[in-house]
Design a protein around this motif. Sequence first.
Motif, PDB file in Angstrom:
ATOM      1  N   ALA A   1       0.842  -1.189   0.000  1.00 49.49           N
ATOM      2  CA  ALA A   1       0.000   0.000   0.000  1.00 49.49           C
ATOM      3  C   ALA A   1       0.881   1.244   0.000  1.00 49.49           C
ATOM      4  N   VAL A   2       0.601   2.168  -0.930  1.00 41.05           N
ATOM      5  CA  VAL A   2       1.361   3.414  -1.009  1.00 41.05           C
ATOM      6  C   VAL A   2       0.378   4.585  -0.982  1.00 41.05           C
ATOM      7  N   VAL A   3       0.802   5.694  -0.344  1.00 40.62           N
ATOM      8  CA  VAL A   3      -0.097   6.846  -0.195  1.00 40.62           C
ATOM      9  C   VAL A   3       0.538   8.148  -0.667  1.00 40.62           C
TER      10      VAL A   3
ATOM     11  N   GLU B   1      -3.123   3.464  -3.020  1.00 39.01           N
ATOM     12  CA  GLU B   1      -2.975   2.515  -4.128  1.00 39.01           C
ATOM     13  C   GLU B   1      -2.375   1.232  -3.591  1.00 39.01           C
ATOM     14  N   VAL B   2      -2.908   0.089  -4.034  1.00 37.92           N
ATOM     15  CA  VAL B   2      -2.345  -1.210  -3.682  1.00 37.92           C
ATOM     16  C   VAL B   2      -1.666  -1.774  -4.923  1.00 37.92           C
TER      17      VAL B   2
ATOM     18  N   VAL C   1      -2.558  -4.919   4.412  1.00 34.56           N
ATOM     19  CA  VAL C   1      -1.403  -5.271   3.586  1.00 34.56           C
ATOM     20  C   VAL C   1      -0.203  -4.472   4.076  1.00 34.56           C
ATOM     21  N   PRO C   2       1.023  -4.912   3.732  1.00 32.07           N
ATOM     22  CA  PRO C   2       2.184  -4.090   4.057  1.00 32.07           C
ATOM     23  C   PRO C   2       2.080  -2.736   3.364  1.00 32.07           C
TER      24      PRO C   2
ATOM     25  N   ARG D   1       1.857  -2.763   8.696  1.00 29.60           N
ATOM     26  CA  ARG D   1       0.566  -3.188   8.188  1.00 29.60           C
ATOM     27  C   ARG D   1      -0.357  -1.982   8.066  1.00 29.60           C
ATOM     28  N   VAL D   2      -1.013  -1.871   6.919  1.00 30.37           N
ATOM     29  CA  VAL D   2      -1.969  -0.793   6.683  1.00 30.37           C
ATOM     30  C   VAL D   2      -3.353  -1.416   6.523  1.00 30.37           C
ATOM     31  N   ASP D   3      -4.276  -1.012   7.361  1.00 26.54           N
ATOM     32  CA  ASP D   3      -5.654  -1.509   7.283  1.00 26.54           C
ATOM     33  C   ASP D   3      -6.402  -0.759   6.187  1.00 26.54           C
TER      34      ASP D   3
END
Length: 551
Positions: free
Chosen positions: A430-432, A489-490, A522-523, A513-515
Motif C-alpha cells: 500500500a502506497v499513499v 494505491e495497492v 497489507v504491508p 501493516r496498513v488496514d
Amino acid sequence: MSSTVSRIRAAYARVEAVDRPEIWIDLRPPEETEAEARTIDERVAAGEHLPLAGRLVAVKGNIDVQGLPTTAGCPAYAYRPATDAPAVARLRAAGALVLGTTNLDQFATGLVGTRSPYGAVRNAVDPARISGGSSSGSAVAVALGIVDLALGTDTAGSGRVPAAFNGIVGLKPTRGLVPTGGVVPACASLDCVTVFARTLPEAEQALRHLTAPPDRALPPPPPRAPGPWRIAVPPLARLGDMDEGWAQAYEEAVERLAASGASVRPLDLTPFTEAAAMLYEGAFVAERYTAVGAFVDGLLAAGGEGLDPTVSGIVSRARDIPAHRLFADRDRLSVLRARALAELSDADALLLPTAPGHPTLAEVAADPLGANARLGRFTNSTNLFDLAAVAVPAGEVNGLPFGVMLIGPAFTDERLAAVARALEPRVSLAVVGAHLTGQPLNPQLLALGAVLDRTTTTAPAYRLYALRTEPPKPGLVRVSADGAAIETEVWHLPAEGLGRLLAQLPHPMTLGRVDLADGTSVPGFLCEPGALANAEDITRHKGWRNYLGGG
C-alpha cells in the motif's frame, strides 16, 4: 573492517552454525580469503568497476579452482589445476570471491546428491530428504545462505533438480554459452555450466558475466511474433505419477502464468519423455565411459577405494555398448527432436515441474537407480534437444519447496528468465504518497516489476502529514481517535523486490501493516511518529494527490 572481509567472516560463521560438513570438499583457509577480500575492497575504493564485488561463490567440485584440488567427487582422481576454469575466472574478474569447492554425485553421475565418498548432501529444508544432484553441495550452500552464488553443471538436470528441492533458482544456459573448459566432463557433448542463486536477478547478473564472449558476438535469439508470452503446457494426465500435492502445485503455477497475461496452450510431451529415457537407457551413456571410464576401470582393478558403487557400475557398463547402437539412437533422437521442436513451434517456453517428486535419503538408498531415473523424467531431454532452461521456486507442498522450469529454444535464455519473473512470489504493498502513479518515486515500483492492483482508501484510522523531505512526501500514521480514510494505491510486486525496496527505505519511513477500507490489511509505507514534530497535518485533504492539487 572492510565490507567484503565482514561478509567473509559471516560466511565462515554460517558454515559453523549450519553444521553441514558434507556440503564441502575443500574450503579455502579464512586468512587466504580475507586477504583476497581486502584486495577487492581496495580495488573498488580506487575506482575500479567490479560489478560482483564481495559476492561469495561456491564451485562444484568438478570445476577447476586454482589453488584447490579438483576431485569430481573421487579423492583418487584429484589433481591441482594450474588455472581457474574460464567460468570461475570470469566471476573472479568481476569481483566475486570463491569460498571453496562443493560436494557432488561422483563424476557428476546422478540427480540425487548421495553418490559421494564425502557423504550424502542433505536437503536444506528437511535433512531427511535428498538435496538433489549432481550439483548438490553448490545448491545447498546457496539455500542455507552461506554464499550468494554457486556454479554447478547440468547434463541431465543437475543444475535444476537441486534448485527445485532447495527452493532456489537454477539457470541452465544454452549449450556452449558458458565455456566448459576446466570442467571434468560427464558427457562432454551435453555438459553445461550452470548458476545457482536465491533470486532470479542475482542469477541473471552472474550469467551475464559468465557468457561474456571474449572475441565474438553471441547468436541472436530466435525471432518471435508480437503478443503475450506463449506457454506450452502438457495435459496433466501425461505428466505421469507425481508426489502428493505436486500436480496441484503445478496447476497453480500454470494459473499464475495465465493470470499474468500469458497465453497457455497444450503440448504433447511424448517426444520429451521418450528422449529423456534414452539418456541412461540408450547408448548416450557411453560418453560417460569416454570421460572417466579408463580411470574407473583402473581404480576398480586396484580395489575400488573411494569409488561410489552405483556410479562405477553405470560407467563400467557403458564400456560395452556397441557402436551401432549409438548410431541408431542418434537417428531416433533426431526424429524425436524434430517432433519436440514442432510441438514447441511458436511457444516461448514449455512449463514443466522440475521433478515429479522429492524422495527421502532412505528411499534413494533402497532403490538408487529407480529413484534417480524418476527424477530425470522432465529434465533429461533438455540438453539432448539443445534447449535452454531456467528452474525457479513455485511455492511449497507439505512444507517442502516445489519448483518448476521453463524450457525454450537455444539462445532464448533471457526470454525464459523474463517469463519466469511472472512466477515469482508476489506481495501487496500500500502506497499513499511519492510512490503513487505519476509521482516522483513511482518509477522505483515499476523498475521492480510492480503492477497496480487497485485504488482504494485506508480504514478511517489514520492521519496524513506533509513531511519536510526531498522530494516531498507524506507520512501516514495510525491513530486511536480522530482518524480518516486516506487515498491509497495497492500494488503487487515480487517478494524479492519488496525486500530491495525496504533496504533502500529512507528515514523516517517504515514498513508496517496498513488496514484498508474493505477490512483487509497489507504491508505499506508508514511514518515514525517522531518525525511529525515539524510536519503539517494534511488529513483534511484525504490524500496526497488532493493536497498537491489544492483539493
